[in-house]
Enzyme design. Structure first.
Site, PDB file in Angstrom:
ATOM      1  CB  SER A  17      -0.961  -0.004   1.194  1.00 23.34           C
ATOM      2  OG  SER A  17      -0.262   0.203   2.403  1.00 23.34           O
ATOM      3  CG  MET A  94       8.089  -7.309   6.112  1.00 21.66           C
ATOM      4  SD  MET A  94       8.126  -5.763   7.054  1.00 21.66           S
ATOM      5  CE  MET A  94       7.889  -6.385   8.709  1.00 21.66           C
ATOM      6  CG  ASN A 111      12.492   1.136   6.409  1.00 22.97           C
ATOM      7  OD1 ASN A 111      11.693   0.520   5.708  1.00 22.97           O
ATOM      8  ND2 ASN A 111      12.591   0.946   7.724  1.00 22.97           N
ATOM      9  CG  HIS A 113      10.062   1.611  12.108  1.00 18.62           C
ATOM     10  ND1 HIS A 113      10.264   0.243  12.072  1.00 18.62           N
ATOM     11  CD2 HIS A 113       9.814   1.919  13.416  1.00 18.62           C
ATOM     12  CE1 HIS A 113      10.155  -0.248  13.288  1.00 18.62           C
ATOM     13  NE2 HIS A 113       9.868   0.744  14.117  1.00 18.62           N
ATOM     14  CB  THR A 145      22.523   3.742   8.872  1.00 25.32           C
ATOM     15  OG1 THR A 145      21.740   3.453  10.046  1.00 25.32           O
ATOM     16  CG2 THR A 145      22.294   5.188   8.448  1.00 25.32           C
TER      17      THR A 145
HETATM   18  C1  GRF Z   1       3.596  -0.702   7.009  1.00 29.53           C
HETATM   19  O1  GRF Z   1       2.933  -0.422   8.217  1.00 29.53           O
HETATM   20  C2  GRF Z   1       5.047  -0.352   7.164  1.00 29.53           C
HETATM   21  O2  GRF Z   1       5.312   0.710   8.062  1.00 29.53           O
HETATM   22  C3  GRF Z   1       5.602  -1.608   7.720  1.00 29.53           C
HETATM   23  O3  GRF Z   1       4.937  -2.643   7.046  1.00 29.53           O
HETATM   24  C4  GRF Z   1       3.648  -2.181   6.699  1.00 29.53           C
HETATM   25  C5  GRF Z   1       3.549  -2.507   5.239  1.00 29.53           C
HETATM   26  O4  GRF Z   1       2.530  -2.033   4.607  1.00 29.53           O
HETATM   27  N1  GRF Z   1       7.027  -1.734   7.545  1.00 29.53           N
HETATM   28  P1  GRF Z   1       2.382  -2.079   2.998  1.00 29.53           P
HETATM   29  O5  GRF Z   1       3.001  -3.350   2.495  1.00 29.53           O
HETATM   30  O6  GRF Z   1       3.089  -0.874   2.446  1.00 29.53           O
HETATM   31  O7  GRF Z   1       0.912  -2.037   2.781  1.00 29.53           O
END
Ligand code: GRF
Length: 200
Positions: A17, A94, A111, A113, A145
């Site tokens: 998303s 991930m 990134n 987070h 980093t």
């Molecule tokens: C998001 O909340 C992002 O912050 C985290 O994983 C989730 C992924 O969402 N790392 P998407 O795949 O972008 O929908």
């Protein structure tokens, strides 16, 4: 003569998303264009969403490599270097990348987070904010980093923690802000401006 748009590669693991919001934002006078969406899961639904947006896609399945992160990253680098990105955006990617991989994109890998870093690096950020009784939560876009979730902050968005919140309800409220924050940071970063974007 206008400068060539910056080339952006986006790495995803799941639904994508955030990737969709980034791609949809890179139009008109935006200083960047998407050149690749790359996943470590060939079955990630985000790849279909990228295809529907006419962005080239690729996938390198991390599972056959087991614990050999270097071998996985060597394979991951192939489509990435072919796309020769100026900027790499991790968006729901991930896999933890090695310092050697991060060093190849030093100063140009971002990134998102789902916490107000430096609070709650790592996983289960919303449950940890609830367990701590925090009044606010949010998300952060940072430069990547070698230290996980610890690079320079390029943007943050805050949301209130509401009575009765669960990790899921809080995650949904934060995700709405992620979709505003990441495109805003990328637009500024691609124009060479590292001034943090602060929302909410
Ligand atoms: C998001 O909340 C992002 O912050 C985290 O994983 C989730 C992924 O969402 N790392 P998407 O795949 O972008 O929908």
């Amino acid at each position: 003569m206008t400068a060539a748009p910056r080339r952006v590669a986006i790495l995803i693991s799941g639904g994508g998303s955030n990737m969709v919001k980034l791609v949809e934002s890179m139009t008109g006078d935006h200083p960047a264009r998407p050149v690749l969406v790359l996943s470590n899961d060939p079955a990630a639904s985000g790849l279909d969403r990228a295809r529907a947006l006419d962005v080239p896609v690729a996938a390198v399945d991390h599972r056959p490599f087991g614990r050999d992160r270097a071998a996985f990253e060597t394979a991951l680098l192939q489509p990435l270097l072919e796309a020769s990105p100026d900027v790499v955006c991790l968006a729901g990617f991930m896999r933890v990348l090695t310092p050697a991989f991060v060093a190849r994109f030093a100063g140009r890998m971002l990134n998102i987070h789902p916490s107000l870093l430096p609070a709650y690096p790592g996983l289960h950020t919303h449950q940890r904010a609830l367990d701590a009784g925090d009044a606010q939560a949010g998300c952060t876009v940072h430069e990547v980093t070698a230290d996980l979730d610890a690079g320079p902050v390029l943007g943050q968005a805050r949301v209130p923690v509401l009575p009765g919140d669960t990790a899921d309800s809080l995650a949904a409220r934060v995700l709405v802000q992620e979709h505003r924050l990441y495109p805003a940071v990328l637009r500024r970063f691609a124009a060479g401006d590292r001034t943090p974007v602060l929302l909410g």
